[in-house]
Design a protein around this motif. Structure first.
Motif, PDB file in Angstrom:
ATOM      1  N   GLU A 181     -43.843 -33.464 -14.826  1.00 39.74           N
ATOM      2  CA  GLU A 181     -42.593 -33.108 -15.083  1.00 39.74           C
ATOM      3  C   GLU A 181     -42.280 -33.124 -16.610  1.00 39.74           C
ATOM      4  O   GLU A 181     -42.830 -34.084 -17.501  1.00 39.74           O
ATOM      5  CB  GLU A 181     -41.541 -34.183 -14.358  1.00 39.74           C
ATOM      6  N   GLU A 182     -41.452 -31.985 -17.090  1.00 40.16           N
ATOM      7  CA  GLU A 182     -40.859 -32.103 -18.289  1.00 40.16           C
ATOM      8  C   GLU A 182     -39.324 -32.135 -18.404  1.00 40.16           C
ATOM      9  O   GLU A 182     -38.611 -31.859 -17.402  1.00 40.16           O
ATOM     10  CB  GLU A 182     -41.333 -30.745 -19.131  1.00 40.16           C
ATOM     11  N   ALA A 183     -38.811 -32.825 -19.453  1.00 40.05           N
ATOM     12  CA  ALA A 183     -37.485 -32.779 -19.468  1.00 40.05           C
ATOM     13  C   ALA A 183     -37.152 -31.400 -20.497  1.00 40.05           C
ATOM     14  O   ALA A 183     -37.805 -31.209 -21.471  1.00 40.05           O
ATOM     15  CB  ALA A 183     -36.991 -34.035 -20.132  1.00 40.05           C
ATOM     16  N   PHE A 184     -35.806 -30.867 -20.218  1.00 38.96           N
ATOM     17  CA  PHE A 184     -35.315 -30.135 -21.286  1.00 38.96           C
ATOM     18  C   PHE A 184     -33.858 -30.267 -21.518  1.00 38.96           C
ATOM     19  O   PHE A 184     -33.174 -30.751 -21.046  1.00 38.96           O
ATOM     20  CB  PHE A 184     -35.671 -28.589 -20.886  1.00 38.96           C
ATOM     21  N   VAL A 185     -33.457 -29.754 -22.890  1.00 34.13           N
ATOM     22  CA  VAL A 185     -32.112 -29.916 -23.171  1.00 34.13           C
ATOM     23  C   VAL A 185     -31.764 -28.392 -23.740  1.00 34.13           C
ATOM     24  O   VAL A 185     -32.519 -27.533 -24.302  1.00 34.13           O
ATOM     25  CB  VAL A 185     -31.926 -30.721 -24.439  1.00 34.13           C
ATOM     26  N   LEU A 186     -30.635 -27.827 -23.309  1.00 34.79           N
ATOM     27  CA  LEU A 186     -30.283 -26.367 -23.505  1.00 34.79           C
ATOM     28  C   LEU A 186     -29.174 -26.515 -24.457  1.00 34.79           C
ATOM     29  O   LEU A 186     -28.143 -26.970 -24.220  1.00 34.79           O
ATOM     30  CB  LEU A 186     -29.761 -25.745 -21.936  1.00 34.79           C
ATOM     31  N   ILE A 187     -29.253 -25.539 -25.576  1.00 32.02           N
ATOM     32  CA  ILE A 187     -28.488 -25.305 -26.520  1.00 32.02           C
ATOM     33  C   ILE A 187     -28.320 -24.085 -26.857  1.00 32.02           C
ATOM     34  O   ILE A 187     -29.230 -23.117 -26.865  1.00 32.02           O
ATOM     35  CB  ILE A 187     -28.902 -25.935 -27.813  1.00 32.02           C
ATOM     36  N   LYS A 188     -26.988 -23.334 -26.613  1.00 35.26           N
ATOM     37  CA  LYS A 188     -26.711 -21.805 -27.063  1.00 35.26           C
ATOM     38  C   LYS A 188     -25.795 -21.780 -28.099  1.00 35.26           C
ATOM     39  O   LYS A 188     -24.566 -22.437 -27.780  1.00 35.26           O
ATOM     40  CB  LYS A 188     -26.452 -21.392 -25.520  1.00 35.26           C
ATOM     41  N   ASN A 189     -25.926 -20.877 -28.915  1.00 39.27           N
ATOM     42  CA  ASN A 189     -25.055 -20.768 -30.105  1.00 39.27           C
ATOM     43  C   ASN A 189     -24.233 -22.089 -30.673  1.00 39.27           C
ATOM     44  O   ASN A 189     -23.063 -22.238 -31.019  1.00 39.27           O
ATOM     45  CB  ASN A 189     -23.649 -19.879 -29.500  1.00 39.27           C
ATOM     46  N   SER A 190     -25.299 -22.744 -30.734  1.00 41.38           N
ATOM     47  CA  SER A 190     -24.935 -24.239 -31.457  1.00 41.38           C
ATOM     48  C   SER A 190     -24.110 -25.189 -30.490  1.00 41.38           C
ATOM     49  O   SER A 190     -23.814 -26.186 -31.046  1.00 41.38           O
ATOM     50  CB  SER A 190     -24.439 -24.200 -32.819  1.00 41.38           C
ATOM     51  N   VAL A 191     -24.217 -24.903 -29.135  1.00 37.70           N
ATOM     52  CA  VAL A 191     -23.266 -25.814 -28.432  1.00 37.70           C
ATOM     53  C   VAL A 191     -24.260 -26.286 -27.372  1.00 37.70           C
ATOM     54  O   VAL A 191     -24.886 -25.667 -26.628  1.00 37.70           O
ATOM     55  CB  VAL A 191     -22.085 -25.023 -27.515  1.00 37.70           C
TER      56      VAL A 191
END
Length: 40
Positions: free
Chosen positions: A12-22
């Motif tokens: 498994e991998e973890a991820f963090v989603l950031i869009k337009n600095s949010v």
């Protein structure tokens, strides 16, 4: 932007989603899966 990190176990991998600095969220995904768009 998707930041990938080590998951809770080897398959498994973890991820963090950031869009337009949010920050939009985080999650866990199997290493065999691919993330190519924000909608995925």
């Amino acid at each position: 932007m998707v930041l990938k990190q080590k998951g809770r176990h080897d398959e498994e991998e973890a991820f963090v989603l950031i869009k337009n600095s949010v920050y939009l969220g985080y999650g866990f995904i199997d290493k065999t899966e691919q993330i190519s768009t924000a909608e995925e």
